[in-house]
Design a protein around this motif. Structure first.
Motif, PDB file in Angstrom:
ATOM      1  N   LEU A 158     102.403  83.450  43.693  1.00  0.00           N
ATOM      2  CA  LEU A 158     101.028  83.211  44.097  1.00  0.00           C
ATOM      3  C   LEU A 158     100.674  84.287  45.123  1.00  0.00           C
ATOM      4  O   LEU A 158     101.384  84.466  46.113  1.00  0.00           O
ATOM      5  CB  LEU A 158     100.856  81.824  44.723  1.00  0.00           C
ATOM      6  CG  LEU A 158     100.851  80.614  43.798  1.00  0.00           C
ATOM      7  CD1 LEU A 158     102.227  80.322  43.225  1.00  0.00           C
ATOM      8  CD2 LEU A 158     100.317  79.389  44.535  1.00  0.00           C
ATOM      9  N   GLN A 159      99.575  84.957  44.886  1.00  0.00           N
ATOM     10  CA  GLN A 159      99.149  86.048  45.758  1.00  0.00           C
ATOM     11  C   GLN A 159      97.740  85.755  46.265  1.00  0.00           C
ATOM     12  O   GLN A 159      96.776  85.830  45.506  1.00  0.00           O
ATOM     13  CB  GLN A 159      99.168  87.375  45.000  1.00  0.00           C
ATOM     14  CG  GLN A 159      98.741  88.573  45.818  1.00  0.00           C
ATOM     15  CD  GLN A 159      99.805  89.017  46.806  1.00  0.00           C
ATOM     16  OE1 GLN A 159     101.000  88.973  46.504  1.00  0.00           O
ATOM     17  NE2 GLN A 159      99.393  89.413  47.982  1.00  0.00           N
ATOM     18  N   SER A 180      95.821  84.647  43.048  1.00  0.00           N
ATOM     19  CA  SER A 180      96.239  85.067  41.714  1.00  0.00           C
ATOM     20  C   SER A 180      97.623  84.499  41.429  1.00  0.00           C
ATOM     21  O   SER A 180      98.551  84.663  42.232  1.00  0.00           O
ATOM     22  CB  SER A 180      96.265  86.590  41.645  1.00  0.00           C
ATOM     23  OG  SER A 180      96.740  87.019  40.390  1.00  0.00           O
ATOM     24  N   VAL A 181      97.746  83.819  40.305  1.00  0.00           N
ATOM     25  CA  VAL A 181      98.998  83.155  39.945  1.00  0.00           C
ATOM     26  C   VAL A 181      99.631  83.861  38.748  1.00  0.00           C
ATOM     27  O   VAL A 181      98.951  84.115  37.753  1.00  0.00           O
ATOM     28  CB  VAL A 181      98.742  81.676  39.618  1.00  0.00           C
ATOM     29  CG1 VAL A 181     100.057  80.969  39.291  1.00  0.00           C
ATOM     30  CG2 VAL A 181      98.046  80.982  40.776  1.00  0.00           C
ATOM     31  N   SER A 182     100.899  84.152  38.844  1.00  0.00           N
ATOM     32  CA  SER A 182     101.599  84.800  37.740  1.00  0.00           C
ATOM     33  C   SER A 182     102.915  84.089  37.460  1.00  0.00           C
ATOM     34  O   SER A 182     103.461  83.395  38.320  1.00  0.00           O
ATOM     35  CB  SER A 182     101.850  86.274  38.058  1.00  0.00           C
ATOM     36  OG  SER A 182     102.634  86.410  39.218  1.00  0.00           O
ATOM     37  N   GLY A 183     103.386  84.246  36.242  1.00  0.00           N
ATOM     38  CA  GLY A 183     104.658  83.655  35.857  1.00  0.00           C
ATOM     39  C   GLY A 183     104.545  82.279  35.237  1.00  0.00           C
ATOM     40  O   GLY A 183     105.532  81.753  34.720  1.00  0.00           O
ATOM     41  N   GLY A 230      99.886  83.819  52.052  1.00  0.00           N
ATOM     42  CA  GLY A 230      98.850  83.640  53.053  1.00  0.00           C
ATOM     43  C   GLY A 230      97.987  84.863  53.267  1.00  0.00           C
ATOM     44  O   GLY A 230      98.429  86.004  53.106  1.00  0.00           O
ATOM     45  N   THR A 231      96.748  84.605  53.638  1.00  0.00           N
ATOM     46  CA  THR A 231      95.803  85.670  53.973  1.00  0.00           C
ATOM     47  C   THR A 231      95.070  85.269  55.245  1.00  0.00           C
ATOM     48  O   THR A 231      94.668  84.116  55.405  1.00  0.00           O
ATOM     49  CB  THR A 231      94.819  85.941  52.810  1.00  0.00           C
ATOM     50  OG1 THR A 231      93.994  87.055  53.121  1.00  0.00           O
ATOM     51  CG2 THR A 231      93.958  84.726  52.486  1.00  0.00           C
TER      52      THR A 231
END
Length: 126
Positions: free
Chosen positions: A3-4, A22-25, A119-120
């Motif tokens: 998760l980004q 953005s979720v990957s995998g 986190g951002t």
């Protein structure tokens, strides 16, 4: 699973920001999603969650009416639109993914989520 989170920044009180996760995998529509935040010196707290098809979103009392959580499963991305920002919204914001079987009451708790982003930072000046 990765998760980004992105989209944070420094804004003035009353401004808006949109965070993205953005979720990957994995296939996003298999997961319920949430946003949490952690201010300096404070515990991480629940902000918002949404179901797999963006059904039944809910928010913490402090952001209800100002923040909106949404998702685009085709893009594997979850958003947090933040309007009318206040200095007390300053925090690191985290996105998190919970399995489709997680019960509703657990979506308000950190322990209900299986995967977390890094986190951002959101900083709101007065």
């Amino acid at each position: 699973v990765q998760l980004q989170a992105s989209g944070g920044g420094l804004v003035q009180a009353g401004d808006s920001l949109r965070l993205s996760c953005s979720v990957s995998g994995v296939t996003l529509n298999n997961y319920q999603m949430g946003w949490f935040r952690q201010a300096p010196g404070k515990e991480r707290e629940f902000v918002a969650h949404t179901g797999r098809l963006n059904a039944y979103p809910d928010y913490s009392h402090s952001v209800k009416g100002r923040f909106t959580i949404s998702r685009d499963n085709a893009k594997n991305t979850v958003y947090l639109q933040m309007n009318s920002l206040k200095p007390e919204d300053t925090a690191v914001y985290f996105c998190a993914a919970a399995s489709r079987s997680t019960i509703l009451s657990s979506l308000y708790l950190q322990s209900g989520y299986r995967h977390w982003g890094q986190g951002t930072q959101v900083t709101v000046s007065s």
